[in-house]
Scaffold this motif. Structure first.
Motif, PDB file in Angstrom:
ATOM      1  N   ARG A 106       0.833  -1.194   0.000  1.00 27.64           N
ATOM      2  CA  ARG A 106       0.000   0.000   0.000  1.00 27.64           C
ATOM      3  C   ARG A 106       0.871   1.248   0.000  1.00 27.64           C
ATOM      4  O   ARG A 106       2.067   1.190   0.263  1.00 27.64           O
ATOM      5  N   ASN A 107       0.227   2.394  -0.231  1.00 28.28           N
ATOM      6  CA  ASN A 107       0.866   3.701  -0.158  1.00 28.28           C
ATOM      7  C   ASN A 107       2.037   3.829  -1.143  1.00 28.28           C
ATOM      8  O   ASN A 107       3.130   4.255  -0.782  1.00 28.28           O
ATOM      9  N   VAL A 108       1.798   3.458  -2.406  1.00 29.26           N
ATOM     10  CA  VAL A 108       2.817   3.568  -3.447  1.00 29.26           C
ATOM     11  C   VAL A 108       2.658   4.933  -4.124  1.00 29.26           C
ATOM     12  O   VAL A 108       1.644   5.215  -4.753  1.00 29.26           O
ATOM     13  N   ALA A 109       3.669   5.765  -3.973  1.00 32.30           N
ATOM     14  CA  ALA A 109       3.643   7.111  -4.554  1.00 32.30           C
ATOM     15  C   ALA A 109       3.972   7.088  -6.038  1.00 32.30           C
ATOM     16  O   ALA A 109       3.509   7.937  -6.787  1.00 32.30           O
ATOM     17  N   ALA A 110       4.786   6.135  -6.466  1.00 31.42           N
ATOM     18  CA  ALA A 110       5.157   6.042  -7.879  1.00 31.42           C
ATOM     19  C   ALA A 110       5.545   4.611  -8.209  1.00 31.42           C
ATOM     20  O   ALA A 110       6.087   3.891  -7.375  1.00 31.42           O
ATOM     21  N   LEU A 111       5.253   4.233  -9.436  1.00 33.85           N
ATOM     22  CA  LEU A 111       5.612   2.924  -9.973  1.00 33.85           C
ATOM     23  C   LEU A 111       6.569   3.195 -11.120  1.00 33.85           C
ATOM     24  O   LEU A 111       6.180   3.789 -12.129  1.00 33.85           O
TER      25      LEU A 111
END
Length: 165
Positions: free
Chosen positions: A92-97
């Motif tokens: 969770r809480n992924v700011a960027a991929l």
């Protein structure tokens, strides 16, 4: 900048048979010190929170990058191994991929350039006045004026210490 790395398989940082490795195996925490560098290896009880170590790093560095800790609550930049790789379950809480390839570093730097100024703008600016004898803004007579001047330009002012009187 600092980096905090997590290795779910355990750390192997010292050569077998060295004094520092044998002392660590016997239960001692070890600080290895050499010219221009130091390394600390400490025992961590299972379940001990990461917070104290992370707080220590954050108090000393402007930017702390963490590798691992994918289940943790902090914002993450996920580095994909393959194009269109899905996030693992529970992350969770992924700011960027960020996709694999040569441009990944530039993408990350651009993201930090966009994010960091806004984050820094939210930090309070504090001032401290150190009273002293002799000329200057820290003399007992000048302290009220100095504090008033700093209050207009900062989020808080503290007068610390005494004048020796």
């Amino acid at each position: 900048m600092a980096v905090l790395k997590h290795d779910a398989h355990g750390l192997r940082l010292d050569q077998p048979g060295t004094d520092s490795q044998r002392l660590f195996a016997a239960g001692a925490d070890v600080l290895v010190h050499g010219p221009g560098e130091a390394f600390q290896r400490t025992h961590q009880a299972d379940g001990k929170p990461l917070g104290p170590a992370l707080c220590e790093l954050c108090g000393r560095y402007d930017l702390v990058l963490m590798e691992g800790h994918k289940q943790g609550p902090l914002p993450k930049v996920w580095l994909q191994r393959a194009e269109k790789e899905a996030l693992p379950e529970g992350v969770r809480n992924v700011a960027a991929l960020l996709p694999p390839g040569e441009g990944r570093t530039e993408l990350l730097l651009g993201m930090l350039d966009d994010w960091l100024p806004g984050w820094l703008a939210r930090l309070p600016l504090l001032a401290c006045v150190l009273p002293h004898e002799g000329p200057g803004r820290g003399t007992p007579e000048a302290i009220p004026e100095t504090v008033a001047m700093l209050r207009g330009a900062t989020d808080g002012v503290a007068v610390v210490g005494g004048t020796g009187r």
